[in-house]
Scaffold this active site. Structure first.
Site: not given
Lengths: 458, 458
Positions: A158-160, A163, A220, A228, A252
């Site tokens: 995925s893209r950020a 982050s 999230d 996800s 996280k």
């Protein structure tokens, strides 16, 4: 003749902007609708989304079942929920407001509404990091090692989300990642592995929509994180997935008990969807590698693959640990053998060759460049590095423009235990524009303890 | 020289829409910034809202204290939170996720960031309905009766949040309601009462911002409802407030236990803020009056004030019940005396005269008009009305265009126990455009039991 539709906000303009019976579409709407010349357009109130009542139920604390999540995800991918409703959905599922059964139902629904890849018989390896640790860009190295050893690892990233760089953002600095499904398949058939952005192959497209609101909200949750990850892996046709969970006070996942809760949910959900997972908890106390931001992280990755003397040792060690563990999951090797094979693939240059071949197959390799504006943040006294704040370092990188500006970010060689003298750099902020540099530095000035120094004992 | 600022989404346009170094503002931004000719504008990234971390804490289930809510509400009124963040805030406080202490802290914070009226010594009466019951437009009648009897009742009302009409929407059909504070004060000094929209006098302006996202999301919550009501009343300088809580299976408050929970929270919060409240639970099984929608409800109000033969008896009875109870709170009368005085004020035409005088003081009275497009929805068989669905009737009225189209809505004379024959109207949909009429009727067609008929026993 196909028809396409879109739920959008209608902006009314006055004055001479548009003639009577003329409308203008945003670039995003134009791309989505892709109208042919002379195409006919209709504008109407949207039908109220059928899942709005389901959303409402969840907001007020109800439990949702499989049918509920199916209805929600169908409306999510069809763009029938407004941004406000998406924000409410993400918020209503935050924290521990999704239980394991709901997480599984959500994951199934997310797989359901997207493509699902089939690689035929045999193992399909994959790795994933739950994130939260700046610079922890092991994926390109692990994929290169694993593919160099002849295993299949069709990696989508995925893209950020929250982050300064996702793997897709970092790899994109070096090679195109927005491949479609047939192109991705050609790369994997030729090289055994790939490093593509998941958004363009519509694996779990509902996740991509949810991420659109999670990013600006900057949060999230365990349930959505698990849904996800697992939905993407199941949709990608993976069979064996290694998951890296960095644990540290500013990562996280902040402590062992959170890591256990997340692991339990990941295992339970993966098992329910027929996926084999192994979870490896790693040191998440400080950033990995020197760079934080797409281009700076790409530079670290290349230094490791090229076995350069200035390659960050921590990034190299972590990538090898993960590659070995993933090899171990195949059952082909003992832990010891797996470790030796991974190290040899990297040290011999086989992994570099494989990485460049993958880039070549994806459209060509390019060298990362450097940002034009840089500023050293220096220590105001002598001391020993006692702690680094991952979140605030990541925030500096984001304020400097990462990931939208690929060369923006933070370069930080300081590590816990290092001695630093007054006037020496703690880290360097990189930015593509003076405005973004100022913006990041204003934040740095307001946060004096991003890197905490303790007086040396000497 | 004052400076104004605004957090807004930046849309980038390509092509010839704007020249180099030109920007265009939305009408809303233009009104907010109100730039003089030649004024200087600066565009920059917004500072991250300081309360973003507080919001995050609440989203993940934390408890917030007074300082937290103060920070949040300061950012809310300064427009420093994005629409997505506001949606997350509303969602994170939904259901029972605000406890009583948090509700009190939120209420105090909401009072803090707005104006607070001071009417000098003496009682200031007020009434409020928590809503959820279509057509229950008692406020204009109660204010007229109370003011006619010489009491002070400076009533501020909201526009519709999730309903087809708020009191402000309904009154606006008959007289201007968007008065500023000095104008409101002049009306109250002259007539003892007023009927103005609260949004323009900046009483609890944070509430007005939250309502902006609650409306499209179509939900609010006990905690926010109580904070909204009590903050508005405290800011309005009220001392004695009667609160109408309609209870019914399809009203906002569905049963006695919900009513008790809400009453407890209202009492606790009001007491903490030094406000005397009395709560009266009323029958919320079916709509009140004939009309649902601003103009249709205004017509009902006028019929009652004018003592017309076709005035809806239920609306009249409820307004008198509330006016009597409010008079009772003053301690000046026995219940019996209060009742007689209220009835006399209404029947004698004193209340009508006072209502018209208030309208005159607010800028003039005008008669409601009727929508050009109407459609009778008829019974498909004979039967006795067994139940009416308040929510779905309200939804029909909203889909027909209410409250934005003042004349839109639903006219419904059917009541539980009425006998209706096949082909007779169940209700009439009113709309300002054929498109809105169709839109509402399509929903009606998909919802066969908005009014449920049972076979007659004959």
């Amino acid at each position: 003749m196909g028809t396409r539709s879109l739920v959008a906000t209608l902006n009314v303009v006055v004055g001479g902007w548009l003639g009577l019976h003329e409308v203008a579409l945003s670039e995003a709407a134009w791309r989505h609708l892709d109208p042919a010349p002379g195409a006919h357009a209709e504008f109407a109130h949207p039908e109220p989304a059928q899942s709005a009542s389901v959303l409402r139920r969840k907001v007020f604390g109800g439990r949702l079942d499989g049918n509920d999540f199916d209805a929600l995800m169908r409306d999510v991918v069809a763009d029938r929920l407004s941004e406000l409703e998406l924000a409410a959905l993400v918020t209503a599922c935050a924290g521990d407001r999704l239980d394991v059964a709901e997480t599984i139902a959500l994951t199934r629904a997310m797989v359901q509404v997207g493509e699902r890849l089939d690689w035929g018989a045999g193992m399909v390896l994959d790795k994933h990091c739950v994130g939260g640790l700046p610079g922890n860009r092991t994926t390109p190295i692990v994929v290169a090692v694993i593919a160099a050893l002849g295993y299949r690892i069709p990696k989508t990233s995925s893209r950020a989300i929250t982050s300064p760089a996702g793997t897709a953002d970092t790899v994109e600095v070096m090679t195109p990642v927005a491949l479609d499904l047939p192109a991705m398949r050609r790369v994997v058939e030729r090289e055994g592995g790939c490093l593509v952005w998941g958004g363009n192959v519509r694996l779990s497209p509902a996740d991509d929509v949810l991420i659109r609101v999670e990013r600006p909200l900057d949060f999230d949750s365990d349930g959505q994180l698990v849904a996800s990850v697992v939905s993407k892996k199941v949709a990608a046709g993976s069979t064996h997935v290694l998951i890296d969970v960095p644990v540290g006070p500013t990562a996280k996942v902040r402590n062992e008990s959170s890591a256990e809760a997340l692991s339990g949910r990941l295992h339970g959900t993966a098992e329910a969807l027929g996926l084999e997972v192994q979870i490896i908890c790693t040191d998440g106390r400080q950033p990995v590698g020197m760079g934080i931001g797409p281009a700076l992280e790409a530079r670290d990755v290349l230094r490791v693959l090229r076995n350069q003397a200035d390659a960050p040792a921590d990034l190299r060690a972590r990538a090898l640990e993960l590659a070995s563990a993933l090899l171990g999951m195949t059952g082909d090797d003992s832990a010891e053998q797996a470790r030796r094979r991974a190290e040899y693939a990297l040290a011999s240059g086989q992994a570099l060759a494989k990485f460049l071949a993958i880039c070549e197959a994806q459209g060509g390799f390019r060298e990362p460049t450097q940002a034009p504006y840089r500023h050293e943040v220096v220590a105001d006294r002598d001391g020993i590095v006692a702690a680094l704040d991952n979140r605030r370092l990541a925030k500096v990188a984001k304020l400097s423009g990462a990931p939208v500006s690929a060369t923006a970010g933070v370069e930080c060689a300081a590590r816990i235990g290092h001695a630093i003298r007054r006037g020496e750099p703690l880290f360097i902020v990189h930015a593509a524009t003076p405005g973004e540099l100022d913006y990041a530095l204003a934040y740095v000035a307001s946060q004096p303890s991003i890197i905490r120094l303790e007086e040396s004992m000497t």
